[in-house]
Design a protein around this motif. Structure first.
Motif, mmCIF file in Angstrom:
data_model
loop_
_atom_site.group_PDB
_atom_site.id
_atom_site.type_symbol
_atom_site.label_atom_id
_atom_site.label_comp_id
_atom_site.label_asym_id
_atom_site.label_seq_id
_atom_site.Cartn_x
_atom_site.Cartn_y
_atom_site.Cartn_z
ATOM 1 N N VAL C 262 55.680 -65.363 -9.743
ATOM 2 C CA VAL C 262 55.859 -64.393 -10.837
ATOM 3 C C VAL C 262 55.900 -65.311 -12.381
ATOM 4 C CG1 VAL C 262 57.566 -63.154 -12.171
ATOM 5 C CG2 VAL C 262 57.041 -62.571 -9.620
ATOM 6 N N LYS C 263 56.503 -66.263 -12.151
ATOM 7 C CA LYS C 263 56.679 -67.132 -13.422
ATOM 8 C C LYS C 263 55.324 -67.506 -13.794
ATOM 9 C CE LYS C 263 57.899 -71.755 -13.226
ATOM 10 N NZ LYS C 263 58.742 -73.003 -12.919
ATOM 11 N N GLU C 264 54.567 -68.095 -12.864
ATOM 12 C CA GLU C 264 53.042 -68.704 -13.307
ATOM 13 C C GLU C 264 52.336 -67.286 -13.658
ATOM 14 O OE1 GLU C 264 53.346 -71.984 -9.920
ATOM 15 O OE2 GLU C 264 51.673 -70.562 -9.717
ATOM 16 N N GLY C 265 52.554 -66.167 -13.276
ATOM 17 C CA GLY C 265 51.704 -65.024 -13.506
ATOM 18 C C GLY C 265 51.913 -64.398 -14.598
ATOM 19 N N ARG C 266 53.067 -64.451 -15.222
ATOM 20 C CA ARG C 266 53.380 -63.697 -16.319
ATOM 21 C C ARG C 266 52.608 -64.156 -17.624
ATOM 22 N NH1 ARG C 266 57.950 -60.343 -16.940
ATOM 23 N NH2 ARG C 266 58.402 -61.143 -19.070
ATOM 24 N N GLY C 267 52.173 -65.401 -17.646
ATOM 25 C CA GLY C 267 51.405 -65.943 -18.861
ATOM 26 C C GLY C 267 49.932 -65.091 -18.893
ATOM 27 N N MET C 268 49.286 -64.662 -17.756
ATOM 28 C CA MET C 268 48.062 -64.025 -18.010
ATOM 29 C C MET C 268 48.356 -62.530 -18.602
ATOM 30 S SD MET C 268 46.790 -64.253 -13.860
ATOM 31 C CE MET C 268 48.439 -62.975 -13.579
ATOM 32 N N LEU C 269 49.490 -62.208 -18.365
ATOM 33 C CA LEU C 269 49.586 -60.650 -19.133
ATOM 34 C C LEU C 269 50.253 -60.755 -20.396
ATOM 35 C CD1 LEU C 269 51.120 -58.982 -15.753
ATOM 36 C CD2 LEU C 269 48.829 -58.731 -16.642
ATOM 37 N N GLU C 270 50.556 -61.771 -20.974
ATOM 38 C CA GLU C 270 51.318 -61.804 -22.239
ATOM 39 C C GLU C 270 50.338 -61.223 -23.203
ATOM 40 O OE1 GLU C 270 52.615 -65.896 -22.776
ATOM 41 O OE2 GLU C 270 54.626 -65.201 -21.725
ATOM 42 N N LYS C 271 49.072 -61.582 -23.236
ATOM 43 C CA LYS C 271 48.133 -60.962 -24.281
ATOM 44 C C LYS C 271 48.130 -59.662 -24.434
ATOM 45 C CE LYS C 271 44.142 -61.161 -21.368
ATOM 46 N NZ LYS C 271 43.060 -61.963 -20.839
ATOM 47 N N TYR C 272 48.608 -58.744 -23.493
ATOM 48 C CA TYR C 272 48.613 -57.539 -23.307
ATOM 49 C C TYR C 272 49.778 -56.983 -24.482
ATOM 50 C CZ TYR C 272 45.046 -57.199 -19.951
ATOM 51 O OH TYR C 272 43.928 -57.507 -19.355
ATOM 52 N N GLU C 273 49.690 -56.129 -25.100
ATOM 53 C CA GLU C 273 50.887 -55.397 -25.930
ATOM 54 C C GLU C 273 51.859 -54.738 -25.244
ATOM 55 O OE1 GLU C 273 49.294 -53.831 -29.487
ATOM 56 O OE2 GLU C 273 47.705 -55.347 -29.606
ATOM 57 N N ASN C 274 52.811 -54.549 -25.727
ATOM 58 C CA ASN C 274 53.888 -53.896 -25.189
ATOM 59 C C ASN C 274 53.836 -52.448 -25.342
ATOM 60 O OD1 ASN C 274 56.097 -53.153 -23.652
ATOM 61 N ND2 ASN C 274 57.463 -54.219 -25.278
ATOM 62 N N GLU C 275 52.779 -51.728 -25.154
ATOM 63 C CA GLU C 275 52.610 -50.327 -25.310
ATOM 64 C C GLU C 275 52.107 -49.662 -24.271
ATOM 65 O OE1 GLU C 275 48.499 -50.255 -27.796
ATOM 66 O OE2 GLU C 275 50.245 -51.137 -28.830
ATOM 67 N N HIS C 276 51.668 -50.290 -23.187
ATOM 68 C CA HIS C 276 51.089 -49.450 -22.114
ATOM 69 C C HIS C 276 52.346 -49.292 -20.939
ATOM 70 C CE1 HIS C 276 47.377 -50.731 -23.708
ATOM 71 N NE2 HIS C 276 47.623 -52.103 -23.660
ATOM 72 N N TYR C 277 52.517 -47.941 -20.614
ATOM 73 C CA TYR C 277 53.143 -47.649 -19.771
ATOM 74 C C TYR C 277 52.813 -46.607 -18.574
ATOM 75 C CZ TYR C 277 53.446 -43.633 -22.675
ATOM 76 O OH TYR C 277 53.133 -42.541 -23.297
ATOM 77 N N ILE C 278 53.646 -46.321 -17.543
ATOM 78 C CA ILE C 278 53.505 -45.468 -16.680
ATOM 79 C C ILE C 278 54.486 -44.223 -17.072
ATOM 80 C CG2 ILE C 278 53.622 -45.063 -14.106
ATOM 81 C CD1 ILE C 278 51.603 -47.043 -14.479
ATOM 82 N N SER C 279 53.720 -43.080 -17.107
ATOM 83 C CA SER C 279 54.540 -42.027 -17.244
ATOM 84 C C SER C 279 55.442 -41.492 -15.965
ATOM 85 C CB SER C 279 53.656 -40.743 -17.903
ATOM 86 O OG SER C 279 52.549 -40.760 -16.989
ATOM 87 N N ILE C 280 56.351 -40.919 -16.097
ATOM 88 C CA ILE C 280 57.216 -40.577 -15.165
ATOM 89 C C ILE C 280 57.048 -39.344 -14.542
ATOM 90 C CG2 ILE C 280 59.581 -40.171 -14.215
ATOM 91 C CD1 ILE C 280 59.091 -43.081 -15.121
ATOM 92 N N LYS C 281 56.614 -38.931 -13.253
ATOM 93 C CA LYS C 281 56.339 -37.535 -12.829
ATOM 94 C C LYS C 281 57.642 -36.844 -12.731
ATOM 95 C CE LYS C 281 53.886 -40.236 -10.026
ATOM 96 N NZ LYS C 281 54.248 -40.957 -8.604
ATOM 97 N N GLU C 282 57.411 -35.644 -13.133
ATOM 98 C CA GLU C 282 58.569 -34.769 -13.014
ATOM 99 C C GLU C 282 58.567 -34.106 -11.497
ATOM 100 O OE1 GLU C 282 60.884 -33.083 -15.235
ATOM 101 O OE2 GLU C 282 60.651 -34.694 -16.518
ATOM 102 N N LEU C 283 59.721 -33.999 -11.098
ATOM 103 C CA LEU C 283 59.850 -33.272 -9.790
ATOM 104 C C LEU C 283 60.352 -31.870 -10.001
ATOM 105 C CD1 LEU C 283 62.200 -36.017 -8.233
ATOM 106 C CD2 LEU C 283 59.862 -35.494 -7.463
ATOM 107 N N ILE C 284 59.530 -31.294 -9.281
ATOM 108 C CA ILE C 284 59.537 -29.753 -9.178
ATOM 109 C C ILE C 284 60.699 -28.895 -8.692
ATOM 110 C CG2 ILE C 284 57.876 -27.498 -9.525
ATOM 111 C CD1 ILE C 284 55.728 -29.764 -8.377
ATOM 112 N N ASN C 285 60.626 -29.413 -7.479
ATOM 113 C CA ASN C 285 61.644 -28.749 -6.605
ATOM 114 C C ASN C 285 63.146 -29.170 -6.899
ATOM 115 O OD1 ASN C 285 63.169 -27.364 -4.697
ATOM 116 N ND2 ASN C 285 61.403 -27.626 -3.216
ATOM 117 N N ASN C 286 64.054 -28.506 -6.917
ATOM 118 C CA ASN C 286 65.543 -28.866 -7.289
ATOM 119 C C ASN C 286 66.382 -28.783 -6.269
ATOM 120 O OD1 ASN C 286 65.530 -30.671 -9.531
ATOM 121 N ND2 ASN C 286 65.336 -29.054 -10.876
#
Lengths: 222, 284, 526
Positions: C262-286
């Motif tokens: 992980v330590k070595e790998g984080r360097g590759m991704l640093e160029k990506y800005e901090n604006e991409h994200y995964i949206s959370i799916k809503e659960l339908i059934n309660n």
């Protein structure tokens, strides 16, 4: 030296002990009988130590022994259902008489670690050992005929009860007292019968199952 | 703490063979009383007084039963108390029954002590000296038993969802059958692991944690001497036809005294070491 | 000097058409840490077993193997046993002694060594492996990880030149697996012992290796240093098993050295800005199908509480994963929900009474000699179900002959024959390789679409992140955090997936490899 001992013990030492016991007199019978059954186990142990036993065979012996010991725990909730005798017979049928004797003797020794050692340990070792030894000699007819299997299960139930009751009589009376022997046999008779029935049931179910399982293992692993 | 059970297995084997042989194969009540006393005290020091008293109560009932029943089987003896169906019930047979009960009680009590002292490790050590291969089998069996029991319980409870329509015995049998299959299957892995580590290539040795020291040798010699003198001065006690004791001489008295010493040795050992421990603690 | 040099080695099992190994050439240097990878059936186990005389399978052998310059096949048994150590998957079945010290001494006893020599050797290795406290204890009392360490220690006590390990961590939980691999690396560093190890989970093992050999259908595809291997394997399915950093590197076609951690790998991704994200799916059934409210449980009257005021709600039609350390009471909760145990305090409500429970060892569900017989004993209309699940070809097999993944699916099918509404799974991914895990996960998702509710106790955080809807963490007798998987794993810093650690602070809520790809693609598209 060992090979010699295997012959000397049953042919010379055991008869010598019996004769010596006879000369000393009635008071020594119980002691002599304990000594004889203990000595009776020794040749089998020695033969195993010297024999050319592969890892597989050694593990199988340990597994069969452990199964019959664990069986006593496993079937504890079902009264009088103790698979030891049946497991010893099965073990002897498929792996030979020396193997059968050891399964029986070691099952007695090891299960008494959990259920309590006592003066009865050597007799249990010898009784179950003998049942295994004879089953090994009869392995062919036992495998072929269900009737022989049932008869042998009945016989071994009685053999076990006779060996342990004889010892109790010898101990209590410094000699063989027929009345006490019959009384003991009579009181233990119902239990013996239940044991025998459970043995028969167990053997009839497990002998074919076991041979199938064993064939599979042999086919799979060579 | 240094306790009796920490003596070398060979020394312990020697000791327990002496006391059990003297208790099981002997109906002389004088010896037996000391035997039971020694066994009971030692048992109490290992398991606690309460447990000891509980088993003593059991032994006592058993003793009474054996004493009461013996005259029914044995009609020897000169002093007839009364008759049942033309069979004499004799005082001697009754007394012999009591002695027999005493012998059974002391034997059982010694064997309970043995159960506490002689664990599988010590037995394996003794076996291992005579037969290292058989010791390997016993060791492996002891390893397998708890595992087999555990997997049976797991299988049996996993099966509970399915077999509502089966009888209890049948369910036990089918779970046991599965345990056999699993055990046979695993035995191949175990055998491979043994072979990979060179099993049965040459004569095995057997490792153990025990060391036979001068201390153990001293105790062994002590037990052998005691045993010899006890036998030399053995005095006989006859129940039939009438209860009779041979003429007591100095040797006989010595034999009984030495037997008492022998029976009480484990208990005395515990007491002595307990005191020594307290003293050495108070010095710190 | 080479420990092993394998020359043109081919091998065929009797009665098989295909060669299990074909024309393998490989030299293994003294002191090397060699990792062997490949899909199941690629010949890893066969290759490893060829190197150990005692365990070599029977069949047609072509070519040869030299061990320290001499023909391995003619090596004396008394040399082969101590010089070449071998460890297999099953921690318990390999043990042969009732006590720990007996196990350590076993190999030395076989060599007929003197008692005092054994005493010294055994003591030394018990200390090295941290088994001093357990030294006189029964082996039955050890945990799985300790058992496998003991197996390693008892092989090491014989002073081997090489140790060969066939998927030694597959039955261990992740923490024990890391400990085991670390111990192995330490042995390799401290003693210079050659290590040859086959593994299918590479997140931790990959970085330890000096070289990695990749087997494909019995052929040696390549044998390279791990950094170099990642690019060679780019189009292979096996890439799925590589550490997530290396996979991202593969995808990005980055320059420079392939990252393994992980330590070595984080360097590759640093160029990506901090604006991409995964949206959370809503659960339908309660609607909660299972609800536990403040339940307490202990096994013995005077024992410690395993569960203390534990609350848990599972909704109908969801896949709920429950994570937690060994002994945290995860399996206990499952048994309580199933009804095999009863809480002594608190309320446990089940909206459905048709539950099915898959024990940790799926073999325990099978008691007959073929899968079909077992199915038949439950329900006679099993054929239909099996066809719809695509497992009809497993029916005639003996349950013990199935592979781990097949067995798991067969076991679940057996439970589904009871047509349960709730399926309780205890560590279903234990011993499965990545491919089998994926298949299992997809299989479960399909059943969930059909209306099944799944509660799964697992150590396998990747599996949970990939397939579960919600995840809870059990600690100190209660659920200490619970959320949808993305929020759950991105909120934890250590108790989380490698993907989440790799992208922490870079991609929000990305917890699986697929999430990372989604974010990267979103970044590229912009």
């Amino acid at each position: 030296m060992r090979k010699l001992l295997i012959l000397i013990i049953p042919l010379l030492i055991i008869p010598a002990v019996v004769v010596a016991g006879y000369i000393i007199g009635r008071n020594s019978y119980a002691f002599v009988s304990a000594l004889v059954v203990l000595l009776g186990c020794v040749p089998f142990f020695l033969a195993f130590e010297d024999g050319n036993n592969s890892g597989r065979r050694v593990v199988t012996l340990a597994v069969m022994t452990a199964l019959s010991v664990a069986g006593r725990f496993i079937f504890a909730p079902i009264p009088f259902f103790k698979p030891v005798t049946a497991m010893v017979i099965i073990s002897a049928m498929y792996f030979g008489s020396g193997f059968g004797f050891l399964t029986g003797a070691l099952s007695a020794l090891i299960s008494n670690f959990y259920f309590g050692q006592g003066p009865w340990t050597p007799f249990q070792m010898f009784a179950w050992g003998l049942i295994g030894f004879l089953a090994g000699l009869l392995s062919d007819p036992l495998k072929r005929s269900k009737l022989v299997l049932i008869l042998y299960a009945v016989f071994s139930g009685f053999l076990y009860s006779v060996i342990l009751d004889t010892w109790t009589t010898l101990w209590a009376d410094s000699g063989f007292n027929l009345t006490r022997f019959l009384a003991l046999t009579a009181t233990s008779f119902p239990i013996t019968v239940v044991y025998i029935v459970s043995n028969v049931v167990f053997l009839l179910i497990f002998t074919p199952l076991f041979s199938k399982k064993l064939d599979r293992i042999i086919k799979k692993y060579g | 703490m240094n306790t009796f059970r920490n003596l070398h297995p060979v020394t312990l084997l020697l000791y327990f063979s002496f006391v059990t042989v003297f208790s099981v194969f002997n109906f002389n009540p004088v010896y037996l009383c000391f035997s039971l006393l020694g066994a009971a005290l030692y048992f109490a020091s290992v398991k606690g007084v309460f447990v000891m008293l509980k088993s003593m109560a059991g032994y006592f009932i058993m003793l009474l039963a054996v004493a009461a029943l013996n005259p029914l089987f044995s009609h020897n003896g000169a002093t007839a108390l009364f008759f049942i169906n033309d069979n004499r019930v004799t005082l001697e047979a009754f007394c012999f029954g009591a002695a027999l009960g005493l012998a059974i009680a002391s034997a059982l009590c010694w064997f309970s002590c043995i159960g506490e002292v002689f664990d599988s490790e010590k037995l394996l050590y003794l076996f291992g000296r005579a037969s290292p291969k058989l010791a390997a089998v016993i060791s492996l069996s002891l390893r397998l038993v708890p595992g087999i029991f555990k997997s049976f319980k797991e299988i049996h409870s996993a099966q509970s969802s399915f077999s509502s329509n089966q009888g209890r015995v049948r369910r036990f049998l089918s779970s046991f059958s599965a345990v056999i299959t699993q055990s046979l299957e695993n035995s191949i892995i175990t055998a491979d692991s043994m072979n990979a580590r060179g099993f049965a290539l040459k004569k095995r040795t057997r490792f153990s944690r025990f060391r036979f020291t001068a201390y153990d040798a001293g105790f062994s010699a002590f037990f052998v001497l005691l045993g010899t003198f006890i036998c030399v001065g053995w005095f006989s006690f006859e129940f039939y036809p009438v209860i009779s004791i041979g003429r007591l001489n100095a040797l006989n008295i010595m034999s009984v005294v030495l037997f008492a010493v022998m029976s009480l040795t484990p208990f005395a050992y515990e007491v002595k070491e307990g005191v020594k421990w307290k003293i050495s603690l108070s010095k710190i | 000097m080479e420990d092993f040099s394998i020359k043109n080695l081919s091998f065929k099992y009797p009665d098989r058409e295909r060669f299990a190994l074909s024309n393998i050439n490989l030299g293994i240097k003294k002191g090397e840490f060699l990792l062997v990878i490949g899909e199941s059936g690629s010949g890893k186990t066969t290759l490893l077993r060829m190197l150990k005389n005692e365990l070599r399978p029977k069949g047609e052998i072509d070519g040869g193997i030299l061990f320290l310059g001499n023909n391995l096949f003619e090596l004396k048994a008394l040399d082969s046993a101590p010089k070449i150590g071998f460890i297999t998957q099953e921690p318990e079945a390999q043990l042969v002694s009732d006590r720990v010290y007996g196990e350590l001494a076993f190999g030395l006893e076989n060599l007929g060594l003197d008692r005092e020599i054994i005493r010294a050797r055994v003591g030394e290795f018990a200390s090295y492996f941290g088994l001093v406290k357990e030294f006189t204890k029964p082996t039955a009392n050890l945990s799985g990880g300790q058992k496998q360490l003991l197996n390693l220690a008892s092989v090491m006590a014989m002073n081997p030149e090489v140790i060969i390990l066939d998927e030694p961590t597959s039955q261990l939980d992740p923490i024990a697996a890391v400990e085991f691999l670390d111990a192995l690396k330490r042995l390799n560093d401290d003693l210079g012992v050659t290590v040859i190890i086959a593994e299918h989970h590479l997140e931790n093992a990959f970085k330890l290796a000096d070289r990695v050999a990749y087997l494909e259908d019995g052929r040696l595809f390549c044998c390279e240093a791990p950094e170099g291997l990642a690019l060679l394997l780019k189009d292979k399915r096996i890439s799925q098993t590589l550490p997530v950093s290396s996979r991202v590197y593969q995808y990005l076609d980055s320059d420079g050295k392939c990252p393994l951690t992980v330590k070595e790998g984080r360097g590759m991704l640093e160029k990506y800005e901090n604006e991409h994200y995964i949206s959370i799916k809503e659960l339908i059934n309660n609607e909660e199908i299972i609800s536990c409210k403040d339940i307490w449980f202990r096994y013995e009257k005077k024992g410690e509480d395993v569960l203390r005021s534990c609350s848990l709600g599972v909704r109908r039609g969801e896949f709920y994963a429950l994570a937690g350390e060994n002994g945290s009471g995860k399996s206990t909760i499952l048994k309580l929900i199933f009804g095999a145990l009863k809480p002594y305090r608190g309320r446990l409500r089940r909206r459905s009474e048709s539950l099915a429970y898959l024990p940790q060892n799926p073999k325990n569900l099978f008691v007959k000699d073929s899968v079909e017989e077992d199915f038949k004993s439950v329900n006679n209309s099993y054929l239909e179900l099996c066809e719809s699940f695509g497992i009809e070809k497993l029916l005639s097999a003996h349950p013990y002959d199935l592979s781990g993944g097949e067995l798991e699916r067969a076991a679940i099918c057996k439970l589904l024959l009871l047509s349960p509404e709730v399926l309780l799974l205890d560590e279903p991914t234990k011993g499965l390789d990545s491919f089998a895990k994926n298949e299992l996960g997809m299989f479960l998702r399909e059943r969930i679409k059909e209306g099944l509710t799944v509660i799964c106790v697992t150590h396998d955080l990747d599996f949970a992140a990939n397939f579960a809807d919600r995840c809870g963490l059990l600690f100190d007798g209660g659920i200490i955090c619970e959320n949808d998987c993305n929020t759950f794993f991105s909120g934890n810093s250590f108790y989380t997936t490698a993907s989440s650690r790799l992208t922490k602070g870079i991609f929000k809520n990305a917890v699986t490899y697929d999430d990372i790809l989604e974010c990267i693609k979103a970044g590229e598209g912009k």
